[in-house]
Design a protein around this motif. Structure first.
Motif, PDB file in Angstrom:
ATOM      1  N   ALA A 290       1.194  14.740  -4.835  1.00  0.00           N
ATOM      2  CA  ALA A 290       0.316  15.651  -5.349  1.00  0.00           C
ATOM      3  C   ALA A 290       1.000  16.587  -6.397  1.00  0.00           C
ATOM      4  CB  ALA A 290      -0.312  16.516  -4.037  1.00  0.00           C
ATOM      5  N   HIS A 291       2.147  16.780  -6.088  1.00  0.00           N
ATOM      6  CA  HIS A 291       3.177  17.562  -7.018  1.00  0.00           C
ATOM      7  C   HIS A 291       4.046  17.034  -8.058  1.00  0.00           C
ATOM      8  CE1 HIS A 291       1.430  21.180  -5.050  1.00  0.00           C
ATOM      9  NE2 HIS A 291       1.202  20.407  -3.903  1.00  0.00           N
ATOM     10  N   GLY A 292       3.902  15.527  -8.213  1.00  0.00           N
ATOM     11  CA  GLY A 292       4.732  15.129  -9.199  1.00  0.00           C
ATOM     12  C   GLY A 292       6.198  15.091  -8.826  1.00  0.00           C
ATOM     13  N   MET A 293       6.493  14.876  -7.730  1.00  0.00           N
ATOM     14  CA  MET A 293       8.045  14.958  -7.304  1.00  0.00           C
ATOM     15  C   MET A 293       8.337  13.589  -7.289  1.00  0.00           C
ATOM     16  SD  MET A 293       8.641  17.725  -4.208  1.00  0.00           S
ATOM     17  CE  MET A 293      10.159  17.301  -4.068  1.00  0.00           C
ATOM     18  N   MET A 294       9.813  13.455  -7.720  1.00  0.00           N
ATOM     19  CA  MET A 294      10.301  11.778  -7.659  1.00  0.00           C
ATOM     20  C   MET A 294      11.529  11.747  -6.809  1.00  0.00           C
ATOM     21  SD  MET A 294       8.703  10.616 -10.227  1.00  0.00           S
ATOM     22  CE  MET A 294       9.727   9.680 -11.788  1.00  0.00           C
ATOM     23  N   PRO A 295      11.402  11.560  -5.399  1.00  0.00           N
ATOM     24  CA  PRO A 295      12.394  11.667  -4.670  1.00  0.00           C
ATOM     25  C   PRO A 295      13.005   9.958  -4.669  1.00  0.00           C
ATOM     26  CG  PRO A 295      10.560  11.411  -3.266  1.00  0.00           C
ATOM     27  CD  PRO A 295       9.896  11.753  -4.814  1.00  0.00           C
ATOM     28  N   ASP A 296      14.171   9.829  -4.214  1.00  0.00           N
ATOM     29  CA  ASP A 296      15.021   8.629  -4.203  1.00  0.00           C
ATOM     30  C   ASP A 296      14.435   7.847  -2.763  1.00  0.00           C
ATOM     31  OD1 ASP A 296      16.981   8.933  -6.556  1.00  0.00           O
ATOM     32  OD2 ASP A 296      17.316  10.689  -5.174  1.00  0.00           O
ATOM     33  N   ALA A 297      14.075   8.596  -1.966  1.00  0.00           N
ATOM     34  CA  ALA A 297      13.687   8.082  -0.800  1.00  0.00           C
ATOM     35  C   ALA A 297      12.743   9.093   0.054  1.00  0.00           C
ATOM     36  CB  ALA A 297      15.050   7.931   0.438  1.00  0.00           C
ATOM     37  N   LEU A 298      11.833   8.407   0.525  1.00  0.00           N
ATOM     38  CA  LEU A 298      10.810   8.963   1.504  1.00  0.00           C
ATOM     39  C   LEU A 298      10.356   8.634   2.835  1.00  0.00           C
ATOM     40  CD1 LEU A 298       7.438  10.196  -0.222  1.00  0.00           C
ATOM     41  CD2 LEU A 298       7.305   8.939   2.000  1.00  0.00           C
ATOM     42  N   VAL A 299      10.452   9.559   3.790  1.00  0.00           N
ATOM     43  CA  VAL A 299      10.024   9.154   5.176  1.00  0.00           C
ATOM     44  C   VAL A 299       8.466   9.615   5.448  1.00  0.00           C
ATOM     45  CG1 VAL A 299      10.847   9.633   7.421  1.00  0.00           C
ATOM     46  CG2 VAL A 299      12.656   9.237   5.794  1.00  0.00           C
TER      47      VAL A 299
ATOM     48  N   THR B 255       6.582  13.718   6.753  1.00  0.00           N
ATOM     49  CA  THR B 255       5.860  13.406   8.068  1.00  0.00           C
ATOM     50  C   THR B 255       4.723  14.469   8.383  1.00  0.00           C
ATOM     51  OG1 THR B 255       7.849  12.438   8.935  1.00  0.00           O
ATOM     52  CG2 THR B 255       6.251  13.321  10.683  1.00  0.00           C
ATOM     53  N   HIS B 256       4.892  15.551   7.942  1.00  0.00           N
ATOM     54  CA  HIS B 256       3.793  16.770   8.245  1.00  0.00           C
ATOM     55  C   HIS B 256       3.169  16.945   6.703  1.00  0.00           C
ATOM     56  CE1 HIS B 256       5.640  18.844  11.957  1.00  0.00           C
ATOM     57  NE2 HIS B 256       5.212  17.753  12.034  1.00  0.00           N
ATOM     58  N   THR B 257       3.818  16.923   5.616  1.00  0.00           N
ATOM     59  CA  THR B 257       3.142  17.390   4.219  1.00  0.00           C
ATOM     60  C   THR B 257       2.424  16.085   4.077  1.00  0.00           C
ATOM     61  OG1 THR B 257       5.261  16.773   3.292  1.00  0.00           O
ATOM     62  CG2 THR B 257       4.946  19.146   3.797  1.00  0.00           C
ATOM     63  N   ILE B 258       2.426  15.047   4.660  1.00  0.00           N
ATOM     64  CA  ILE B 258       1.214  14.060   4.268  1.00  0.00           C
ATOM     65  C   ILE B 258      -0.181  14.742   4.478  1.00  0.00           C
ATOM     66  CG2 ILE B 258       1.116  13.057   6.721  1.00  0.00           C
ATOM     67  CD1 ILE B 258       0.696  11.151   3.403  1.00  0.00           C
ATOM     68  N   SER B 259      -0.050  15.915   4.955  1.00  0.00           N
ATOM     69  CA  SER B 259      -1.416  16.706   4.906  1.00  0.00           C
ATOM     70  C   SER B 259      -1.787  17.230   3.393  1.00  0.00           C
ATOM     71  CB  SER B 259      -1.366  18.138   5.737  1.00  0.00           C
ATOM     72  OG  SER B 259       0.001  18.937   5.173  1.00  0.00           O
ATOM     73  N   SER B 260      -1.145  16.979   2.491  1.00  0.00           N
ATOM     74  CA  SER B 260      -1.248  17.174   1.074  1.00  0.00           C
ATOM     75  C   SER B 260      -1.973  16.407   0.464  1.00  0.00           C
ATOM     76  CB  SER B 260       0.002  17.572   0.457  1.00  0.00           C
ATOM     77  OG  SER B 260       0.999  18.177   0.963  1.00  0.00           O
ATOM     78  N   GLY B 261      -2.167  15.311   0.996  1.00  0.00           N
ATOM     79  CA  GLY B 261      -2.980  14.151  -0.022  1.00  0.00           C
ATOM     80  C   GLY B 261      -2.558  12.918   0.611  1.00  0.00           C
ATOM     81  N   PRO B 262      -3.403  11.703   0.116  1.00  0.00           N
ATOM     82  CA  PRO B 262      -2.987  10.224   0.444  1.00  0.00           C
ATOM     83  C   PRO B 262      -1.750   9.924  -0.060  1.00  0.00           C
ATOM     84  CG  PRO B 262      -5.254  10.518  -0.872  1.00  0.00           C
ATOM     85  CD  PRO B 262      -4.778  11.894  -0.779  1.00  0.00           C
ATOM     86  N   GLY B 263      -1.007  10.391  -1.151  1.00  0.00           N
ATOM     87  CA  GLY B 263       0.249  10.236  -1.407  1.00  0.00           C
ATOM     88  C   GLY B 263       1.371  11.168  -1.219  1.00  0.00           C
ATOM     89  N   GLY B 264       0.974  12.156  -0.055  1.00  0.00           N
ATOM     90  CA  GLY B 264       1.931  13.216   0.187  1.00  0.00           C
ATOM     91  C   GLY B 264       1.884  14.224  -0.906  1.00  0.00           C
TER      92      GLY B 264
ATOM     93  N   GLU C  39       0.778  -1.256  -0.016  1.00  0.00           N
ATOM     94  CA  GLU C  39       0.005   0.098  -0.201  1.00  0.00           C
ATOM     95  C   GLU C  39       0.822   1.104   0.093  1.00  0.00           C
ATOM     96  OE1 GLU C  39      -2.835   0.700  -0.690  1.00  0.00           O
ATOM     97  OE2 GLU C  39      -3.161   2.753   0.237  1.00  0.00           O
ATOM     98  N   LEU C  40       1.847   1.225   0.926  1.00  0.00           N
ATOM     99  CA  LEU C  40       2.813   2.242   0.759  1.00  0.00           C
ATOM    100  C   LEU C  40       3.637   2.601  -0.451  1.00  0.00           C
ATOM    101  CD1 LEU C  40       4.854   1.791   4.132  1.00  0.00           C
ATOM    102  CD2 LEU C  40       3.106   3.917   3.619  1.00  0.00           C
ATOM    103  N   ALA C  41       3.815   1.624  -1.166  1.00  0.00           N
ATOM    104  CA  ALA C  41       4.571   1.697  -2.707  1.00  0.00           C
ATOM    105  C   ALA C  41       3.344   1.996  -3.729  1.00  0.00           C
ATOM    106  CB  ALA C  41       4.727   0.167  -3.139  1.00  0.00           C
ATOM    107  N   ARG C  42       2.056   1.701  -3.682  1.00  0.00           N
ATOM    108  CA  ARG C  42       1.039   2.229  -4.409  1.00  0.00           C
ATOM    109  C   ARG C  42       0.806   3.632  -4.075  1.00  0.00           C
ATOM    110  NH1 ARG C  42      -4.068   3.851  -4.374  1.00  0.00           N
ATOM    111  NH2 ARG C  42      -4.319   3.658  -2.355  1.00  0.00           N
TER     112      ARG C  42
END
Ligand SMILES: Cc1ncc(COP(=O)(O)O)c(C=O)c1O
Length: 455
Positions: free
Chosen positions: A271-280, A258-267, A121-124
Motif C-alpha cells: 500500500a505504501h511502496g516499501m521494498m523490504p528484504d524480508a517480510l513476515v 502480522t498486524h498491518t496486513i489490515s492495510s490491504g491485500p499486500g499489506g 500467491e504470496l509472491a504476487r
C-alpha cells in the motif's frame, strides 16, 4: 494522569460492572472453576487471566463478526482474536478447505499440492519471490533472524523501542532512560539480550543512522506502523529515508506485517511502496488456523541458500516438524484466494473509517484529550490529543485502569475489543449497525465517567 475522567466515579462503575459480569455469566464461572482444577493459573494460557473480567469468559462458538459464550450471550467481536480472526471467525472457504483436508491427511513432512500455489500467491501480493512457512509469527520472526544473521555474518539485530514481534527473545530490550535494558518481566531468560540487540526509537533517523554506522547490524526487524504499544504512525517520509540508510550500511530490512496486513491485500508494504528484504506474516494468514509465512527477495534468498550450503551438515535450528503441514497449507490457500480479497478489504476500510470518525466525534463531544488512529481495518484510540511519535511516548499515555474499565463496560454490553490497549478491528461481516452499537456504548461509558466541571 486523569486522562479527563473522574477516577472515583470510574472505580465505582467498575465495581458495579464486575458484579454485573459475575451475575451475567454463571456458566462461564462454573466452567472456569472446573477447568481450573487441571490448568496452570486456571487457564490454558496464563495471559488469559489478564482480561478485565473477574474470571475468563468461555467461548462456545464463533462465526463471522460474532461469538456466543457459554451462557448464551452473543457478542460483536471487534477484537477478532487480536488479528488472528481479522477476516471473521471460521470463514466459509477456510472451513470447507479444512473439512476437505480433514479426510486427506494432516501432516507428512512432505509438501502438499497447495504449497506451490500458496507461495505463488504470496509472491504476487507482497512482491517477494521466495517463501518458507512456520506455525506462528513468533516462530517466523525467530527463523528469519537466524537466516539473516547467517546470511550477513553479522550478529546484531535492531528493533524499535516498545516493539512486539511475538515471543522472540531478541526483541525484549527496551530503552530505559535512554539505556538499552533487558525486560525484567521475562521468565527464565539466561542470555544477555543487550549483547546482540540494539534498540532505537521509531521515527528517529539520527538514532537509526548512528546504530547502523557501527556496521554490525544484520537487520532491522520492524512493524511499518507500531501496533503493540497503542498505534504509532511513521512520520511522512520516515520509511523512505530509513530504507536508504539501511541499504547504505549493508543491513537488511525485515517487515513484520502480522498486524498491518489490515492495510490491504499486500499489506502496508504494498500500500505504501516499501521494498523490504524480508517480510513476515502470521495470525490471520490461514483464517485463524495456526500458520505463518516469511518471504525473501531473490538476492536474499540466494545469500540464505549459500549460508545453508556452506554450513556443516546437521540441524539448522530453523523449522519445526509440523511447519507447512497439509492442513495449514490448505487453510492458507483458501484464505488467500477466497477470503483476503479486494472486495473484503473495501468493506472493511469503509467501516473502519466510519468507526474511527465516530470515535473522534464521541471523544470531541465529551471534550476529551484523546486521539484516534486508523490503519485500514484497524483502529485505535489513545489517551492523548497528540498522536505519539515513538514507543516511549505511546507507553507514557497508556492507562491500564482506564482501559480495563472501558473493556469491561463494553463486554457487559455484548461488545468485545482487544484486552490490551484500545484496538478495534472490523471484518468482512461486521455491519454498520455493529459499529453504531459500539459507538453508542462508548458514548454511554464516557457520559458515566468523564470529569464534571465544578462550578
Ligand atoms: C507484530 C506481531 N508480530 C508477531 C506476533 C506474534 O504472533 P504469534 O503470537 O501468533 O506468534 C505478534 C503478536 O501479537 C505481533 O503483534
Amino acid at each position: 494522569m486523569s486522562a479527563g475522567v473522574n477516577r472515583q466515579r470510574m472505580q465505582a462503575l467498575v465495581a458495579a460492572e464486575r458484579d454485573s459480569y459475575i451475575a451475567r455469566n454463571p456458566e462461564s464461572a462454573r466452567l472456569a472453576a472446573e477447568a481450573g482444577k487441571n490448568l496452570l493459573f486456571g487457564v490454558p494460557m496464563h495471559w488469559m487471566n489478564d482480561w478485565s473480567t473477574p474470571f475468563p469468559l468461555t467461548v462456545r462458538e464463533a462465526s463471522g463478526a460474532r461469538f456466543r459464550d457459554a451462557d448464551g450471550h452473543e457478542y460483536v467481536d471487534f477484537c477478532l482474536g487480536d488479528t488472528g480472526a481479522m477476516f471473521g471467525h471460521a470463514p466459509q472457504p477456510v472451513a470447507q478447505a479444512i473439512a476437505r483436508q480433514a479426510k486427506r491427511g494432516y501432516t507428512a513432512m512432505l509438501p502438499s499440492e497447495d504449497a506451490g500455489p500458496v507461495a505463488a500467491e504470496l509472491a504476487r501480493r507482497f512482491g517477494l519471490p521466495c517463501w518458507q512457512f512456520a506455525l506462528s509469527a513468533s516462530d517466523a520472526n525467530r527463523f528469519v533472524l537466524r537466516w539473516l544473521r547467517a546470511a550477513t555474518g553479522r550478529s546484531k539485530v535492531l528493533v524499535f523501542n516498545g516493539c512486539y514481534h511475538g515471543t522472540v527473545d531478541d526483541v525484549f530490550v527496551d530503552l530505559v532512560d535512554g539505556v538499552p535494558t533487558q525486560r525484567d518481566s521475562l521468565l527464565g531468560q539466561v542470555h544477555a539480550l543487550t549483547d546482540h540487540t540494539v534498540v532505537v526509537e521509531f521515527n528517529d533517523l539520527p538514532a537509526l543512522e548512528a546504530a547502523l554506522q557501527q556496521g554490525d547490524i544484520a537487520c532491522l526487524l520492524a512493524e511499518p506502523v507500531m501496533t503493540n504499544v497503542g498505534m504509532v504512525l511513521p512520520q511522512p517520509d520516515y520509511w523512505e529515508a530509513a530504507q536508504q540508510l539501511i541499504k547504505r550500511h549493508g543491513a537488511l530490512l525485515v517487515i513484520d506485517e502480522t498486524h498491518t496486513i489490515s492495510s490491504g491485500p499486500g499489506g502496508y508494504v504494498r500500500a505504501h511502496g516499501m521494498m523490504p528484504d524480508a517480510l513476515v506474516i502470521g495470525k490471520p494468514i490461514g483464517g485463524g488456523i495456526p500458520c505463518a509465512a516469511y518471504g525473501f527477495t531473490e538476492e536474499l534468498a540466494r545469500r540464505v541458500e549459500q549460508a545453508k550450503r556452506s554450513a556443516p551438515p546437521g540441524h539448522s535450528g530453523i523449522g519445526t516438524t509440523l511447519s507447512a503441514n497439509m492442513f495449514a497449507m490448505a487453510a492458507m490457500r483458501a484464505n488467500l484466494e477466497q477470503v483476503m480479497t479486494e472486495p473484503a478489504y473495501h468493506h472493511m476500510f469503509a467501516l473502519a473509517a466510519q468507526l474511527a470518525q465516530g470515535l473522534r466525534d464521541v471523544i470531541a463531544r465529551h471534550g476529551l484529550p484523546w486521539c484516534v488512529t486508523q490503519i485500514g481495518a484497524r483502529t485505535e484510540f489513545q489517551f492523548t490529543d497528540q498522536p505519539p511519535r515513538n514507543g516511549s511516548e505511546a507507553h507514557a499515555v497508556m492507562d491500564f485502569e482506564l482501559e480495563q474499565a472501558i473493556h469491561l463496560y463494553l463486554l457487559n454490553r455484548g461488545l468485545l475489543i482487544t484486552p490490551f490497549h484500545n484496538m478495534l478491528l472490523v471484518c468482512p461481516s461486521t455491519t454498520a449497525q455493529d459499529v453504531a452499537r459500539l459507538l453508542s456504548a462508548f458514548d454511554d461509558f464516557l457520559a458515566d465517567t468523564i470529569q464534571k466541571q465544578i462550578c
